[in-house]
Design a protein around this motif. Sequence first.
Motif, PDB file in Angstrom:
ATOM      1  N   MET A   1      33.037  15.427  10.208  1.00  0.00           N
ATOM      2  CA  MET A   1      31.968  14.519   9.812  1.00  0.00           C
ATOM      3  C   MET A   1      30.705  15.310   9.478  1.00  0.00           C
ATOM      4  SD  MET A   1      30.568  11.307  11.975  1.00  0.00           S
ATOM      5  CE  MET A   1      28.859  10.955  11.972  1.00  0.00           C
ATOM      6  N   ASN A   2      30.033  14.919   8.411  1.00  0.00           N
ATOM      7  CA  ASN A   2      28.835  15.617   7.973  1.00  0.00           C
ATOM      8  C   ASN A   2      27.612  15.083   8.705  1.00  0.00           C
ATOM      9  OD1 ASN A   2      30.146  17.241   6.060  1.00  0.00           O
ATOM     10  ND2 ASN A   2      30.114  15.594   4.566  1.00  0.00           N
ATOM     11  N   GLU A   3      26.813  16.013   9.236  1.00  0.00           N
ATOM     12  CA  GLU A   3      25.572  15.633   9.896  1.00  0.00           C
ATOM     13  C   GLU A   3      24.416  15.880   8.938  1.00  0.00           C
ATOM     14  OE1 GLU A   3      22.662  16.962  13.561  1.00  0.00           O
ATOM     15  OE2 GLU A   3      24.691  17.768  13.466  1.00  0.00           O
ATOM     16  N   ILE A   4      23.707  14.806   8.566  1.00  0.00           N
ATOM     17  CA  ILE A   4      22.598  14.901   7.623  1.00  0.00           C
ATOM     18  C   ILE A   4      21.287  14.751   8.383  1.00  0.00           C
ATOM     19  CG2 ILE A   4      21.493  13.833   5.617  1.00  0.00           C
ATOM     20  CD1 ILE A   4      24.277  12.853   4.785  1.00  0.00           C
ATOM     21  N   GLN A   5      20.347  15.648   8.101  1.00  0.00           N
ATOM     22  CA  GLN A   5      19.002  15.557   8.645  1.00  0.00           C
ATOM     23  C   GLN A   5      18.015  15.642   7.494  1.00  0.00           C
ATOM     24  OE1 GLN A   5      19.032  18.885  11.448  1.00  0.00           O
ATOM     25  NE2 GLN A   5      18.865  17.408  13.117  1.00  0.00           N
ATOM     26  N   VAL A   6      16.908  14.928   7.610  1.00  0.00           N
ATOM     27  CA  VAL A   6      15.855  14.962   6.600  1.00  0.00           C
ATOM     28  C   VAL A   6      14.566  15.345   7.301  1.00  0.00           C
ATOM     29  CG1 VAL A   6      14.633  13.663   4.832  1.00  0.00           C
ATOM     30  CG2 VAL A   6      17.022  13.146   5.294  1.00  0.00           C
ATOM     31  N   LYS A   7      13.913  16.411   6.801  1.00  0.00           N
ATOM     32  CA  LYS A   7      12.687  16.908   7.422  1.00  0.00           C
ATOM     33  C   LYS A   7      11.631  17.140   6.351  1.00  0.00           C
ATOM     34  CE  LYS A   7      15.284  19.323  11.020  1.00  0.00           C
ATOM     35  NZ  LYS A   7      15.618  20.614  11.620  1.00  0.00           N
ATOM     36  N   VAL A   8      10.362  17.046   6.749  1.00  0.00           N
ATOM     37  CA  VAL A   8       9.271  17.343   5.832  1.00  0.00           C
ATOM     38  C   VAL A   8       9.321  18.827   5.484  1.00  0.00           C
ATOM     39  CG1 VAL A   8       6.760  17.428   5.563  1.00  0.00           C
ATOM     40  CG2 VAL A   8       7.822  15.475   6.699  1.00  0.00           C
ATOM     41  N   ALA A   9       9.192  19.140   4.193  1.00  0.00           N
ATOM     42  CA  ALA A   9       9.273  20.531   3.741  1.00  0.00           C
ATOM     43  C   ALA A   9       8.075  21.340   4.229  1.00  0.00           C
ATOM     44  CB  ALA A   9       9.343  20.581   2.220  1.00  0.00           C
ATOM     45  N   THR A  10       8.338  22.599   4.547  1.00  0.00           N
ATOM     46  CA  THR A  10       7.303  23.541   4.960  1.00  0.00           C
ATOM     47  C   THR A  10       7.340  24.758   4.032  1.00  0.00           C
ATOM     48  OG1 THR A  10       8.767  24.774   6.433  1.00  0.00           O
ATOM     49  CG2 THR A  10       7.648  22.832   7.359  1.00  0.00           C
ATOM     50  N   LYS A  11       6.414  25.675   4.246  1.00  0.00           N
ATOM     51  CA  LYS A  11       6.406  26.904   3.449  1.00  0.00           C
ATOM     52  C   LYS A  11       7.711  27.679   3.611  1.00  0.00           C
ATOM     53  CE  LYS A  11       1.428  27.620   3.308  1.00  0.00           C
ATOM     54  NZ  LYS A  11       0.320  28.515   3.669  1.00  0.00           N
ATOM     55  N   ALA A  12       8.321  27.570   4.780  1.00  0.00           N
ATOM     56  CA  ALA A  12       9.590  28.272   5.009  1.00  0.00           C
ATOM     57  C   ALA A  12      10.698  27.736   4.100  1.00  0.00           C
ATOM     58  CB  ALA A  12      10.004  28.146   6.471  1.00  0.00           C
ATOM     59  N   ASP A  13      10.568  26.473   3.653  1.00  0.00           N
ATOM     60  CA  ASP A  13      11.571  25.877   2.764  1.00  0.00           C
ATOM     61  C   ASP A  13      11.339  26.217   1.298  1.00  0.00           C
ATOM     62  OD1 ASP A  13      13.022  24.313   4.762  1.00  0.00           O
ATOM     63  OD2 ASP A  13      11.212  23.092   4.881  1.00  0.00           O
ATOM     64  N   LEU A  14      10.168  26.745   0.983  1.00  0.00           N
ATOM     65  CA  LEU A  14       9.804  26.925  -0.420  1.00  0.00           C
ATOM     66  C   LEU A  14      10.755  27.848  -1.194  1.00  0.00           C
ATOM     67  CD1 LEU A  14       7.812  25.877  -2.457  1.00  0.00           C
ATOM     68  CD2 LEU A  14       6.253  27.711  -1.834  1.00  0.00           C
ATOM     69  N   PRO A  15      11.194  28.990  -0.638  1.00  0.00           N
ATOM     70  CA  PRO A  15      12.153  29.810  -1.406  1.00  0.00           C
ATOM     71  C   PRO A  15      13.421  29.041  -1.784  1.00  0.00           C
ATOM     72  CG  PRO A  15      11.255  31.078   0.408  1.00  0.00           C
ATOM     73  CD  PRO A  15      10.791  29.664   0.598  1.00  0.00           C
ATOM     74  N   PHE A  16      13.890  28.186  -0.888  1.00  0.00           N
ATOM     75  CA  PHE A  16      15.067  27.360  -1.168  1.00  0.00           C
ATOM     76  C   PHE A  16      14.767  26.358  -2.279  1.00  0.00           C
ATOM     77  CE2 PHE A  16      17.201  23.291  -0.333  1.00  0.00           C
ATOM     78  CZ  PHE A  16      18.522  23.673  -0.495  1.00  0.00           C
ATOM     79  N   ILE A  17      13.600  25.713  -2.201  1.00  0.00           N
ATOM     80  CA  ILE A  17      13.207  24.743  -3.219  1.00  0.00           C
ATOM     81  C   ILE A  17      13.109  25.419  -4.582  1.00  0.00           C
ATOM     82  CG2 ILE A  17      11.268  23.307  -4.004  1.00  0.00           C
ATOM     83  CD1 ILE A  17      10.803  22.576  -1.050  1.00  0.00           C
ATOM     84  N   VAL A  18      12.505  26.590  -4.628  1.00  0.00           N
ATOM     85  CA  VAL A  18      12.354  27.316  -5.885  1.00  0.00           C
ATOM     86  C   VAL A  18      13.714  27.726  -6.436  1.00  0.00           C
ATOM     87  CG1 VAL A  18      11.516  29.475  -6.894  1.00  0.00           C
ATOM     88  CG2 VAL A  18       9.995  28.072  -5.514  1.00  0.00           C
ATOM     89  N   ALA A  19      14.630  28.116  -5.549  1.00  0.00           N
ATOM     90  CA  ALA A  19      15.967  28.511  -6.004  1.00  0.00           C
ATOM     91  C   ALA A  19      16.665  27.350  -6.692  1.00  0.00           C
ATOM     92  CB  ALA A  19      16.801  29.009  -4.830  1.00  0.00           C
ATOM     93  N   ILE A  20      16.568  26.153  -6.120  1.00  0.00           N
ATOM     94  CA  ILE A  20      17.178  24.987  -6.745  1.00  0.00           C
ATOM     95  C   ILE A  20      16.443  24.650  -8.039  1.00  0.00           C
ATOM     96  CG2 ILE A  20      17.592  22.508  -6.523  1.00  0.00           C
ATOM     97  CD1 ILE A  20      18.214  22.912  -3.637  1.00  0.00           C
ATOM     98  N   TYR A  21      15.112  24.717  -8.003  1.00  0.00           N
ATOM     99  CA  TYR A  21      14.295  24.438  -9.193  1.00  0.00           C
ATOM    100  C   TYR A  21      14.708  25.354 -10.342  1.00  0.00           C
ATOM    101  CZ  TYR A  21       9.930  23.892 -11.877  1.00  0.00           C
ATOM    102  OH  TYR A  21       8.999  23.666 -12.848  1.00  0.00           O
TER     103      TYR A  21
END
Length: 170
Positions: A1-21
């Motif tokens: 079973m997949n466990e999904i969590q949703v969290k407010v983005a932080t600066k630590a998430d930015l490299p991941f966001i940019v990679a997808i972008y």
Amino acid sequence: MNEIQVKVATKADLPFIVAIYNQTIPSHVVTASLVPVTVEQRLPWLEAHKSTEHPIWVVWLNGKRAGWVSLSPYHPRAAYHITSEISIYIDRQFQHLGLGTKMVKYAELAAPKLGIKNIVCLIFGANLPSLGLFEKLGYETWGTLPKVAELDGRLMDLKILGKSIQLVSN
């Protein structure tokens, strides 16, 4: 079973966001191009989102960052202050799991708590998976236009009242 969590983005998430972008056609920037962006270029965008008004959330699946969703002010005119634009990005390896649908619904449920009455979607013509997703969820496609800036106020006023997609071709 997949466990999904949703969290407010932080600066630590930015490299991941940019990679997808950088592997997706950006849907929330009118002047979007396929030129890759850097983390430093996206930092002002991340910092401009107040988590209590126009948040960026990161979705985690089984402990791995799988994608993100943002709500951004749709238009600077005061008449649209209760309208927000939704942008969804899911990493390619997670796109077959229905996370995009779950994130749109998450944002739609959160919007009223943030004082947002309307959500609109700005989709670029080549981003067909997102277009199909938003249409499936009841958003209306209302035309192909060369630039969002060329829309007149009347068209905006008509479509701001309900769900709508702006389909923009580059």
